[in-house]
Design a protein around this motif. Structure first.
Motif, mmCIF file in Angstrom:
data_model
loop_
_atom_site.group_PDB
_atom_site.id
_atom_site.type_symbol
_atom_site.label_atom_id
_atom_site.label_comp_id
_atom_site.label_asym_id
_atom_site.label_seq_id
_atom_site.Cartn_x
_atom_site.Cartn_y
_atom_site.Cartn_z
ATOM 1 N N GLU A 1 0.984 -0.888 0.268
ATOM 2 C CA GLU A 1 0.067 -0.483 -0.092
ATOM 3 C C GLU A 1 0.982 0.830 0.049
ATOM 4 O OE1 GLU A 1 -2.195 -0.572 3.438
ATOM 5 O OE2 GLU A 1 -3.857 -1.137 2.171
ATOM 6 N N ARG A 2 0.483 2.527 -0.617
ATOM 7 C CA ARG A 2 1.434 3.466 -0.877
ATOM 8 C C ARG A 2 1.181 3.973 0.327
ATOM 9 N NH1 ARG A 2 -1.028 6.958 -5.022
ATOM 10 N NH2 ARG A 2 0.768 8.773 -4.013
ATOM 11 N N LYS A 3 2.339 4.273 1.143
ATOM 12 C CA LYS A 3 2.044 5.363 2.641
ATOM 13 C C LYS A 3 1.516 6.466 2.197
ATOM 14 C CE LYS A 3 4.630 2.295 5.069
ATOM 15 N NZ LYS A 3 3.497 1.011 4.445
ATOM 16 N N PRO A 4 0.937 7.405 2.782
ATOM 17 C CA PRO A 4 0.117 9.248 2.813
ATOM 18 C C PRO A 4 1.502 9.929 3.235
ATOM 19 C CG PRO A 4 -0.678 8.382 4.797
ATOM 20 C CD PRO A 4 0.254 7.313 4.336
ATOM 21 N N LYS A 5 1.386 10.614 1.881
ATOM 22 C CA LYS A 5 3.068 11.856 1.543
ATOM 23 C C LYS A 5 2.675 13.488 2.712
ATOM 24 C CE LYS A 5 4.397 9.877 -2.297
ATOM 25 N NZ LYS A 5 4.489 9.887 -3.497
ATOM 26 N N ASP A 6 4.212 13.641 3.119
ATOM 27 C CA ASP A 6 3.447 15.169 4.009
ATOM 28 C C ASP A 6 2.872 16.279 3.084
ATOM 29 O OD1 ASP A 6 4.169 14.399 6.360
ATOM 30 O OD2 ASP A 6 6.442 14.913 5.919
ATOM 31 N N LYS A 7 3.095 16.154 1.822
ATOM 32 C CA LYS A 7 3.155 16.856 1.016
ATOM 33 C C LYS A 7 1.768 16.540 0.121
ATOM 34 C CE LYS A 7 7.107 19.233 0.125
ATOM 35 N NZ LYS A 7 7.755 20.125 -0.920
ATOM 36 N N TRP A 8 0.617 17.623 0.013
ATOM 37 C CA TRP A 8 -0.093 17.152 -0.971
ATOM 38 C C TRP A 8 -0.670 18.866 -2.052
ATOM 39 C CZ3 TRP A 8 -3.889 13.346 0.105
ATOM 40 C CH2 TRP A 8 -3.304 12.534 0.698
ATOM 41 N N HIS A 9 -0.975 18.904 -2.525
ATOM 42 C CA HIS A 9 -1.760 18.932 -4.224
ATOM 43 C C HIS A 9 -2.928 19.520 -4.390
ATOM 44 C CE1 HIS A 9 2.423 19.113 -5.033
ATOM 45 N NE2 HIS A 9 2.560 17.794 -4.843
ATOM 46 N N LEU A 10 -3.584 20.051 -4.847
ATOM 47 C CA LEU A 10 -4.872 20.467 -5.562
ATOM 48 C C LEU A 10 -4.788 20.881 -6.445
ATOM 49 C CD1 LEU A 10 -7.086 21.491 -3.687
ATOM 50 C CD2 LEU A 10 -7.173 23.249 -3.551
ATOM 51 N N ASP A 11 -5.708 19.657 -7.053
ATOM 52 C CA ASP A 11 -6.088 19.613 -8.263
ATOM 53 C C ASP A 11 -7.019 20.709 -8.873
ATOM 54 O OD1 ASP A 11 -5.119 19.633 -11.228
ATOM 55 O OD2 ASP A 11 -5.746 18.075 -11.629
ATOM 56 N N GLU A 12 -7.630 21.649 -9.872
ATOM 57 C CA GLU A 12 -8.334 22.581 -9.879
ATOM 58 C C GLU A 12 -8.927 22.173 -11.583
ATOM 59 O OE1 GLU A 12 -9.174 27.180 -10.475
ATOM 60 O OE2 GLU A 12 -8.732 26.453 -8.352
ATOM 61 N N GLU B 1 -23.463 26.818 -17.103
ATOM 62 C CA GLU B 1 -22.856 27.304 -16.360
ATOM 63 C C GLU B 1 -21.424 27.226 -15.710
ATOM 64 O OE1 GLU B 1 -24.623 27.640 -11.560
ATOM 65 O OE2 GLU B 1 -25.927 27.026 -13.255
ATOM 66 N N TYR B 2 -20.042 27.819 -15.753
ATOM 67 C CA TYR B 2 -19.734 27.279 -15.614
ATOM 68 C C TYR B 2 -19.249 26.929 -13.422
ATOM 69 C CZ TYR B 2 -17.337 28.896 -19.001
ATOM 70 O OH TYR B 2 -17.104 29.385 -21.002
ATOM 71 N N PHE B 3 -18.912 26.035 -13.200
ATOM 72 C CA PHE B 3 -18.052 25.103 -12.414
ATOM 73 C C PHE B 3 -17.224 24.604 -12.346
ATOM 74 C CE2 PHE B 3 -23.027 23.482 -13.269
ATOM 75 C CZ PHE B 3 -23.427 23.936 -12.699
ATOM 76 N N ILE B 4 -16.258 24.920 -11.132
ATOM 77 C CA ILE B 4 -14.755 24.571 -11.199
ATOM 78 C C ILE B 4 -15.111 23.448 -9.638
ATOM 79 C CG2 ILE B 4 -12.888 25.649 -9.151
ATOM 80 C CD1 ILE B 4 -13.632 27.860 -10.458
ATOM 81 N N LEU B 5 -13.852 22.127 -10.331
ATOM 82 C CA LEU B 5 -14.148 21.203 -9.897
ATOM 83 C C LEU B 5 -12.385 20.810 -8.465
ATOM 84 C CD1 LEU B 5 -15.957 18.453 -12.193
ATOM 85 C CD2 LEU B 5 -16.702 19.525 -9.717
ATOM 86 N N TRP B 6 -12.302 20.808 -7.539
ATOM 87 C CA TRP B 6 -11.396 20.608 -7.388
ATOM 88 C C TRP B 6 -10.841 18.982 -6.641
ATOM 89 C CZ3 TRP B 6 -13.670 24.415 -4.940
ATOM 90 C CH2 TRP B 6 -13.802 25.751 -5.415
#
Length: 101
Positions: free
Chosen positions: A73-84, A92-97
């Motif tokens: 299993e992959r171990k959780p990392k300290d760094k996370w990234h937000l993808d938008e 109508e425009y929607f923003i997904l994250w």
């Protein structure tokens, strides 16, 4: 087929080769398939085995498979990234994250 057991001969007191036993136990633990689902999948491949045999394999080899799966299993990392992402639905425009770890 995922062969996690690394044996070259059938386990003692087992009629089937380790590749079949390994595949059945892997399917049970990895995908939460029922014993009967696994029995049907093997029957499709002309491997006739009872669901009770699969149950006993899963019980006998459970600790080994849990350990192997846990190590892979992959171990959780300290760094996370937000993808938008922006999409347009009915004008109508929607923003997904989503969070990528």
């Amino acid at each position: 087929m995922g062969n996690f057991m690394h044996l070259h001969q059938p386990p003692k007191h087992h009629r089937f080769p380790v590749s079949i036993i390994s595949h059945a136990v892997w399917r049970y633990h990895r995908f939460n398939d029922s014993y009967r689902d696994i029995k049907e999948e093997l029957a499709y491949r002309n491997i006739i085995v009872s669901h009770e045999a699969i149950r006993s394999w899963c019980k006998k080899f459970a600790s080994h498979f849990k350990e192997v799966i846990r190590k892979r299993e992959r171990k959780p990392k300290d760094k996370w990234h937000l993808d938008e992402m922006t999409i347009k639905i009915n004008g109508e425009y929607f923003i997904l994250w989503r969070v990528v770890g």
